[in-house]
Design a protein around this motif. Structure first.
Motif, PDB file in Angstrom:
ATOM      1  N   ALA A 202       0.840  -1.198   0.000  1.00 44.80           N
ATOM      2  CA  ALA A 202       0.000   0.000   0.000  1.00 44.80           C
ATOM      3  C   ALA A 202       0.875   1.247   0.000  1.00 44.80           C
ATOM      4  CB  ALA A 202      -0.927  -0.011   1.213  1.00 44.80           C
ATOM      5  N   PHE A 203       1.931   1.229   0.797  1.00 47.38           N
ATOM      6  CA  PHE A 203       2.848   2.364   0.860  1.00 47.38           C
ATOM      7  C   PHE A 203       3.479   2.624  -0.506  1.00 47.38           C
ATOM      8  CE2 PHE A 203       7.101   4.078   1.340  1.00 47.38           C
ATOM      9  CZ  PHE A 203       6.896   5.186   2.146  1.00 47.38           C
ATOM     10  N   MET A 204       4.015   1.557  -1.117  1.00 47.45           N
ATOM     11  CA  MET A 204       4.676   1.723  -2.407  1.00 47.45           C
ATOM     12  C   MET A 204       3.691   2.231  -3.454  1.00 47.45           C
ATOM     13  SD  MET A 204       7.697   0.974  -1.651  1.00 47.45           S
ATOM     14  CE  MET A 204       8.683   0.788  -3.117  1.00 47.45           C
ATOM     15  N   SER A 205       2.452   1.705  -3.402  1.00 47.46           N
ATOM     16  CA  SER A 205       1.523   2.087  -4.464  1.00 47.46           C
ATOM     17  C   SER A 205       0.990   3.507  -4.232  1.00 47.46           C
ATOM     18  CB  SER A 205       0.436   1.039  -4.625  1.00 47.46           C
ATOM     19  OG  SER A 205      -0.735   1.426  -4.016  1.00 47.46           O
ATOM     20  N   MET A 247      15.532   5.445  -6.619  1.00 47.84           N
ATOM     21  CA  MET A 247      14.276   4.744  -6.317  1.00 47.84           C
ATOM     22  C   MET A 247      14.411   3.237  -6.499  1.00 47.84           C
ATOM     23  SD  MET A 247      11.503   7.485  -7.657  1.00 47.84           S
ATOM     24  CE  MET A 247      10.022   6.591  -7.243  1.00 47.84           C
ATOM     25  N   ILE A 248      15.159   2.818  -7.523  1.00 51.22           N
ATOM     26  CA  ILE A 248      15.327   1.369  -7.728  1.00 51.22           C
ATOM     27  C   ILE A 248      16.088   0.757  -6.552  1.00 51.22           C
ATOM     28  CG2 ILE A 248      16.485  -0.373  -9.154  1.00 51.22           C
ATOM     29  CD1 ILE A 248      15.851   1.424 -11.594  1.00 51.22           C
ATOM     30  N   VAL A 249      17.164   1.428  -6.119  1.00 54.79           N
ATOM     31  CA  VAL A 249      17.954   0.893  -5.007  1.00 54.79           C
ATOM     32  C   VAL A 249      17.134   0.882  -3.717  1.00 54.79           C
ATOM     33  CG1 VAL A 249      19.964   1.336  -3.548  1.00 54.79           C
ATOM     34  CG2 VAL A 249      20.170   1.486  -6.032  1.00 54.79           C
ATOM     35  N   LEU A 250      16.367   1.967  -3.465  1.00 53.96           N
ATOM     36  CA  LEU A 250      15.523   2.013  -2.266  1.00 53.96           C
ATOM     37  C   LEU A 250      14.473   0.912  -2.295  1.00 53.96           C
ATOM     38  CD1 LEU A 250      14.794   5.786  -1.507  1.00 53.96           C
ATOM     39  CD2 LEU A 250      16.094   4.154  -0.136  1.00 53.96           C
ATOM     40  N   THR A 251      13.825   0.753  -3.470  1.00 51.62           N
ATOM     41  CA  THR A 251      12.791  -0.278  -3.588  1.00 51.62           C
ATOM     42  C   THR A 251      13.383  -1.653  -3.336  1.00 51.62           C
ATOM     43  OG1 THR A 251      11.727   1.087  -5.267  1.00 51.62           O
ATOM     44  CG2 THR A 251      10.979  -1.180  -5.096  1.00 51.62           C
ATOM     45  N   LEU A 252      14.563  -1.896  -3.933  1.00 46.77           N
ATOM     46  CA  LEU A 252      15.215  -3.193  -3.767  1.00 46.77           C
ATOM     47  C   LEU A 252      15.537  -3.456  -2.296  1.00 46.77           C
ATOM     48  CD1 LEU A 252      16.383  -5.647  -5.241  1.00 46.77           C
ATOM     49  CD2 LEU A 252      18.556  -4.447  -5.395  1.00 46.77           C
TER      50      LEU A 252
ATOM     51  N   THR B 107       8.634  -1.414  -8.216  1.00 43.68           N
ATOM     52  CA  THR B 107       9.307  -0.197  -8.669  1.00 43.68           C
ATOM     53  C   THR B 107       8.297   0.748  -9.301  1.00 43.68           C
ATOM     54  OG1 THR B 107      11.231  -1.561  -9.161  1.00 43.68           O
ATOM     55  CG2 THR B 107      11.258   0.661  -9.999  1.00 43.68           C
ATOM     56  N   SER B 108       8.523   2.040  -9.090  1.00 47.81           N
ATOM     57  CA  SER B 108       7.624   3.065  -9.620  1.00 47.81           C
ATOM     58  C   SER B 108       7.372   2.890 -11.117  1.00 47.81           C
ATOM     59  CB  SER B 108       8.240   4.433  -9.360  1.00 47.81           C
ATOM     60  OG  SER B 108       7.637   5.391 -10.176  1.00 47.81           O
ATOM     61  N   VAL B 109       6.106   3.053 -11.509  1.00 51.52           N
ATOM     62  CA  VAL B 109       5.747   2.923 -12.920  1.00 51.52           C
ATOM     63  C   VAL B 109       6.454   3.988 -13.766  1.00 51.52           C
ATOM     64  CG1 VAL B 109       3.855   3.109 -14.563  1.00 51.52           C
ATOM     65  CG2 VAL B 109       3.535   1.844 -12.462  1.00 51.52           C
ATOM     66  N   VAL B 110       6.615   5.174 -13.195  1.00 50.96           N
ATOM     67  CA  VAL B 110       7.294   6.229 -13.950  1.00 50.96           C
ATOM     68  C   VAL B 110       8.742   5.814 -14.217  1.00 50.96           C
ATOM     69  CG1 VAL B 110       7.858   8.662 -14.049  1.00 50.96           C
ATOM     70  CG2 VAL B 110       5.849   7.931 -12.807  1.00 50.96           C
ATOM     71  N   VAL B 111       9.393   5.234 -13.197  1.00 51.74           N
ATOM     72  CA  VAL B 111      10.777   4.787 -13.354  1.00 51.74           C
ATOM     73  C   VAL B 111      10.859   3.698 -14.420  1.00 51.74           C
ATOM     74  CG1 VAL B 111      12.676   3.589 -12.210  1.00 51.74           C
ATOM     75  CG2 VAL B 111      11.465   5.411 -11.014  1.00 51.74           C
TER      76      VAL B 111
END
Lengths: 269, 278
Positions: A202-205, A247-252, B107-111
């Motif tokens: 939910a947070f990510m979305s 953002m990719i590194v944080l998400t990972l 991962t963000s859709v925009v990314v």
């Protein structure tokens, strides 16, 4: 006969593995390329880059518009997640444990934002808020985000409640524990990973939401994905590659952490 | 009340969320419907008539629905073998593959769309040259092809296809393959006659999620498709914001909502059928 079957098995394996590898490449290659490109020393998204540097990451330190938008997105996502858990978890308990038709109807209602076009809902919410005279604010954003994010909390929580052994709770009761005590000491610890996984998604979305934010934000509540989208509409900026890298590194990292804490991958299927 | 088990929770606990949904989900949708019925001559179906009699609008709707079909087919073509590799491949591969599938999902859709733009820009025929020359205003224009949108959307939505397929394929008894082989069926025959039919519930669930996500994917459609190709979400956005035509935007939204709802119901009905047979 043997040789023909051998050939068939080979063609089968080659085709399926070939397509699977193609799928893996399609899923991974873009992220890898973006990360490599974000370290470019040049001004373009050329791949391979002419040289490597941290300059675009350093440039993010001055990108106040992006920072402002990221701060807003973070705040909204935290509020959305908190509210989604607070009203979503009780609802999930009720739905998972009621075999009634009414619970089924509620379940479909709460899940419907997952498949319906969020953009239509965003427009509807804007019309609704302007009709009741509530101007666009962080509050309207959080309300809109909860609608589209709460299904994730419900889904994982309902799944974890469904796996609870009723006998466990009954034995707790027969030993004299009150309902509240049983909930606190037995139910909650057992369903906590499910709640955490749902809260994380939910947070990510919420952090990534565009279609709802598009209608419910203004200049004071600029959101990161929308800022990035608008930047991209105008020009292909390398600093967006640096934002993407971050953002990719944080998400990972968050994903690895949630896998540890909540067994994320088991709960998403 | 007296028979209430400790394991049971009353439906009352769902009341706050139900109230929240009635107030902030159902009421806005009703207002959307109300606004869509407004026109210069009072309450009427004029907005719907305008949409349904306009070849341009119908073209946008048709193109959007067809785009979803193309993206779903591509996701199935690559996603099914990927899920199959996860279930039947070596054990060490599983954590790697689940990471490959889950990371894009989160991962963000925009990314992810941006990543696609970089990739497609590289592989575009003239694009790489243009970007290296620093013509940063124009290169996007070369991405404005339907093929580009399909590939980008497939990349963005693939996890939604793969996850239900992994679940469905994991449920199939691996002995089925051996039995099929022992009875003389080749690998392809076993695949089409056993693996595919038994994973049908997963295929249908994956197709529904992918399709619904692909046709409503505003960001990817608009960034990779650009102004040349108009799809329903951007059409609604343009009418609502740039043209400030709320009644017509509301009518398009309702048409789009109803279409998605119809597609989802068809998939759900198919899903029930397939589960009854599988």
């Amino acid at each position: 006969m043997r040789r023909r079957m051998g050939w068939e098995a080979v063609s089968f394996r080659v085709t399926l593995w070939g397509l699977a590898i193609l799928g893996v490449l399609l899923l991974t290659l873009p992220s890898v390329v973006v990360i490599v490109v974000s370290f470019t020393s040049g001004y373009s998204l050329k791949f391979p880059p002419p040289g490597y540097s941290f300059r675009w990451y350093v440039s993010l330190l001055d990108a106040w518009q992006l920072q402002f938008a990221a701060g807003n997105s973070l705040k909204i996502a935290i509020w959305t997640t908190t509210l989604s858990v607070l009203i979503g978890v009780p609802a999930a308990l009720a739905i998972a444990r009621s075999p009634t038709a009414r619970a089924k109807v509620l379940d479909s209602l709460f899940m419907s934002p997952l498949v319906l076009p969020a953009l239509s809902f965003g427009l509807a919410a804007l019309m609704f808020f302007s009709l009741i005279g509530l101007s666009v604010s962080p509050l309207t954003l959080v309300i809109g985000h909860v609608i589209v994010c709460v299904p994730f909390v419900l889904r994982t929580t309902i799944a974890s409640v469904a796996q609870l052994e009723p006998t466990l709770l009954e034995s707790s009761a027969s030993l004299g524990a009150s309902r509240l005590y049983t909930f606190r000491r037995i139910t909650l610890p057992l369903i906590r990973p499910g709640i955490m996984a749902g809260a994380f998604i939910a947070f990510m979305s919420s952090f990534d939401n565009v279609p709802v934010s598009l209608f419910l934000r203004d200049a004071r509540t600029d959101m990161l994905p929308i800022r990035m989208w608008q930047d991209l509409e105008g020009k292909l900026d390398v600093s967006i590659a640096a934002v993407s890298g971050v953002m990719i590194v944080l998400t990972l990292s968050l994903m690895m952490l949630m896998e540890r804490l909540a067994g994320l991958s088991r709960r998403l299927r | 009340m007296a028979t209430r088990s400790i394991a049971a929770y009353e439906l009352k606990l769902a009341a706050p969320l139900a109230g929240f949904f009635v107030l902030f989900f159902i009421a806005p949708l009703l207002i959307l419907f109300y606004v869509s019925m407004q026109s210069d001559t009072g309450t009427s179906l004029a907005q719907y008539a305008r949409f349904l009699l306009d070849p341009f609008s119908l073209g946008v709707l048709g193109r959007t629905l067809w785009l979803g079909v193309e993206v779903t087919m591509l996701c199935l073509l690559l996603g099914f073998p990927l899920a199959w590799a996860y279930v039947r491949g070596p054990r060490w591969l599983q954590p790697v593959l689940i990471l490959v599938v889950l990371l894009p999902l989160l991962t963000s859709v925009v990314v992810r769309t941006f990543a696609c733009i970089v990739i497609l820009g590289r592989q575009g025929i003239v694009n790489s040259a243009l970007v290296s020359l620093g013509l940063i205003d124009t290169p996007l224009r070369l991405l404005y092809t339907e093929g580009g949108v399909i590939v980008a959307l497939a990349q963005v939505q693939m996890p939604l296809m793969v996850l239900p397929l992994i679940t469905a394929l994991s449920r199939i008894d691996p002995n089925m393959d051996d039995a099929s082989a022992a009875l003389g069926a080749g690998a392809w025959r076993g695949f089409w006659r056993i693996t595919v039919p038994l994973s049908l519930p997963g295929i249908i669930a994956g197709c529904m999620l992918t399709y619904a996500a692909a046709i409503t994917a505003f960001i990817t459609q608009s960034l990779v498709g650009g102004g040349q190709m108009l799809f329903m979400p951007m059409y609604i956005y343009q009418q609502a914001t740039a043209l400030q035509n709320w009644p017509f935007a509301a009518a398009i939204s309702i048409v789009f909502l109803a279409t998605v709802l119809a597609v989802v119901s068809v998939f759900n009905a198919l899903g029930r059928l397939s589960r009854a047979h599988a």
